[in-house]
Design a protein around this motif. Structure first.
Motif, PDB file in Angstrom:
ATOM      1  N   ARG A 109     -33.421  32.059 119.663  1.00 24.40           N
ATOM      2  CA  ARG A 109     -33.072  30.752 120.138  1.00 24.40           C
ATOM      3  C   ARG A 109     -31.693  31.052 120.840  1.00 24.40           C
ATOM      4  O   ARG A 109     -31.300  30.481 122.011  1.00 24.40           O
ATOM      5  CB  ARG A 109     -33.116  29.753 119.120  1.00 24.40           C
ATOM      6  CG  ARG A 109     -34.399  29.088 118.385  1.00 24.40           C
ATOM      7  CD  ARG A 109     -34.021  28.076 117.476  1.00 24.40           C
ATOM      8  NE  ARG A 109     -33.666  26.780 118.152  1.00 24.40           N
ATOM      9  CZ  ARG A 109     -32.855  25.750 117.504  1.00 24.40           C
ATOM     10  NH1 ARG A 109     -32.768  25.987 116.163  1.00 24.40           N
ATOM     11  NH2 ARG A 109     -32.703  24.645 118.068  1.00 24.40           N
ATOM     12  N   ARG A 110     -30.825  31.766 120.300  1.00 22.66           N
ATOM     13  CA  ARG A 110     -29.620  32.024 120.894  1.00 22.66           C
ATOM     14  C   ARG A 110     -29.306  33.696 120.677  1.00 22.66           C
ATOM     15  O   ARG A 110     -29.857  34.175 119.611  1.00 22.66           O
ATOM     16  CB  ARG A 110     -28.272  31.285 120.298  1.00 22.66           C
ATOM     17  CG  ARG A 110     -28.609  29.774 120.605  1.00 22.66           C
ATOM     18  CD  ARG A 110     -27.368  29.018 119.713  1.00 22.66           C
ATOM     19  NE  ARG A 110     -27.512  29.267 118.328  1.00 22.66           N
ATOM     20  CZ  ARG A 110     -26.786  28.675 117.504  1.00 22.66           C
ATOM     21  NH1 ARG A 110     -25.834  28.054 117.585  1.00 22.66           N
ATOM     22  NH2 ARG A 110     -27.044  29.078 116.007  1.00 22.66           N
TER      23      ARG A 110
ATOM     24  N   HIS B 286     -38.174  26.229 113.168  1.00 27.08           N
ATOM     25  CA  HIS B 286     -37.789  26.878 114.691  1.00 27.08           C
ATOM     26  C   HIS B 286     -39.157  27.001 115.546  1.00 27.08           C
ATOM     27  O   HIS B 286     -39.050  27.136 116.635  1.00 27.08           O
ATOM     28  CB  HIS B 286     -37.359  28.339 114.367  1.00 27.08           C
ATOM     29  CG  HIS B 286     -35.977  28.302 113.609  1.00 27.08           C
ATOM     30  ND1 HIS B 286     -34.740  27.592 114.176  1.00 27.08           N
ATOM     31  CD2 HIS B 286     -35.612  28.708 112.415  1.00 27.08           C
ATOM     32  CE1 HIS B 286     -33.789  27.692 113.063  1.00 27.08           C
ATOM     33  NE2 HIS B 286     -34.388  28.386 112.130  1.00 27.08           N
TER      34      HIS B 286
ATOM     35  N   VAL C 151     -37.217  34.414 116.365  1.00 23.42           N
ATOM     36  CA  VAL C 151     -38.194  33.531 116.045  1.00 23.42           C
ATOM     37  C   VAL C 151     -39.452  34.390 116.060  1.00 23.42           C
ATOM     38  O   VAL C 151     -40.419  34.185 115.195  1.00 23.42           O
ATOM     39  CB  VAL C 151     -38.839  32.636 117.210  1.00 23.42           C
ATOM     40  CG1 VAL C 151     -39.833  31.795 117.053  1.00 23.42           C
ATOM     41  CG2 VAL C 151     -37.281  31.593 117.344  1.00 23.42           C
TER      42      VAL C 151
ATOM     43  N   ASP D 180     -29.005  35.276 116.875  1.00 25.78           N
ATOM     44  CA  ASP D 180     -29.565  34.488 115.840  1.00 25.78           C
ATOM     45  C   ASP D 180     -30.912  35.497 115.379  1.00 25.78           C
ATOM     46  O   ASP D 180     -31.226  36.460 116.070  1.00 25.78           O
ATOM     47  CB  ASP D 180     -30.222  33.259 116.407  1.00 25.78           C
ATOM     48  CG  ASP D 180     -29.221  32.026 116.806  1.00 25.78           C
ATOM     49  OD1 ASP D 180     -28.097  32.212 116.086  1.00 25.78           O
ATOM     50  OD2 ASP D 180     -29.874  31.013 117.094  1.00 25.78           O
TER      51      ASP D 180
END
Length: 298
Positions: free
Chosen positions: A189-190, A262, A196, A193
């Motif tokens: 996501r960033r 997520h 996912v 991080d």
């Protein structure tokens, strides 16, 4: 937040560290980089009664080329391994994966072996060790050592084969054979991080530069790193004419990831297929000697 009370030990050599661990047994935790353990303690998600700090133990920060691969000591920081020419020559996938781990400040303190012992299935390094068929060396007081292969080392989310009283002293990452390339692709996501979804890929070509082996280890796809052998899907094909959509379908059919806040399971399954095909394509280009292989983006 503050951690619960604990007794602190700071052994000065390996023998002392192993003796302390033998004494404290299941009540002890090892502190190396501390980038996962300390936050867990501060949030009261971990409450070891005894903390064994191995940062003063000499000889555990080595990065050593061995026949067929590289051995990384328990105190070798992410940043040191990422920048090591020894590690890059022996196993370039390590550098590729480490550049995706968190942020520089974390990589300056966190350790490669500590990440493996933490056994987070959303982390990059467990997937790398699984893909390569590496091992973790565990030692205990009395001189006993054992090498545990990756497929038996990771036993569940945040669980490993490390037993009370043992210390993970090093990890071994096998190198690459002829006409073999690797790649790592992930989506987070960033930046920094946990991913996912992610895919570490390895491709070996035969003498005619057709795909002879293709396998992928997945991040965030199960309770432990998931390894898929996809050789039969693209075997005997040049990378340029490989059926990458078939690879994506094969991955979606074989993976059974969990849903979380997520991503849904279906989205994570789809994304894993896309990333696997992209990583395999890059790995095949690298195996063929394409200097621009790592610039490919599927």
């Amino acid at each position: 937040m503050k951690p619960p009370p604990f007794d602190y030990h700071a052994p000065r050599d390996l023998g002392e560290a192993l003796a302390v661990l033998a004494e404290v047994g299941a009540h002890g935790k090892v502190l190396a980089g501390g980038q996962s353990l300390i936050p867990l303690m501060n949030m009261r998600l971990a409450s070891p009664e005894q903390l064994v700090d191995i940062n003063h133990v000499a000889g555990l920060d080595t990065i050593t080329a061995e026949a067929g691969g590289v051995r990384v000591g328990a105190l070798a920081r992410h940043a040191a391994v990422e920048r090591s020419p020894v590690a890059a020559r022996a196993q370039p996938l390590l550098r590729t994966a480490l550049r995706l781990v968190a942020h520089p400040v974390i990589r300056n303190r966190g350790t490669v072996v500590g990440s493996l012992v933490h056994a987070d299935p959303s982390a990059e390094l467990p997937a790398v060790l699984t893909l390569l068929g590496g091992t973790v060396r565990l030692a205990r007081h009395g001189g006993t050592e054992r090498d545990v292969p990756a497929d038996r080392f990771f036993t569940g989310p945040l669980e490993s084969a490390l037993e009370p009283g043992e210390l993970a002293v090093s990890a071994y990452f096998p190198g690459l054979g002829p006409r073999t390339g690797t790649a790592f692709r992930e989506v987070a996501r960033r930046h920094g991080d946990y991913a996912v979804a992610g895919a570490a890929a390895l491709v070996t070509l035969d003498e005619d530069l057709r795909i002879a082996e293709a396998r992928v280890a997945f991040v965030s796809a199960g309770p432990v790193p998931v390894l898929l052998d996809l050789t039969e899907v693209c075997e005997h094909r040049p990378a340029a004419s490989a059926d990458w959509p078939a690879v994506e379908r094969a991955v979606r059919e074989r993976l059974d990831p969990d849903a979380d806040i997520h991503a849904t399971a279906e989205y994570r399954r789809h994304l894993s297929g896309v990333l696997a095909a992209r990583a395999l394509r890059v790995a095949a280009a690298v195996a063929a000697g394409d200097p621009a292989g790592e610039e490919l983006d599927g």
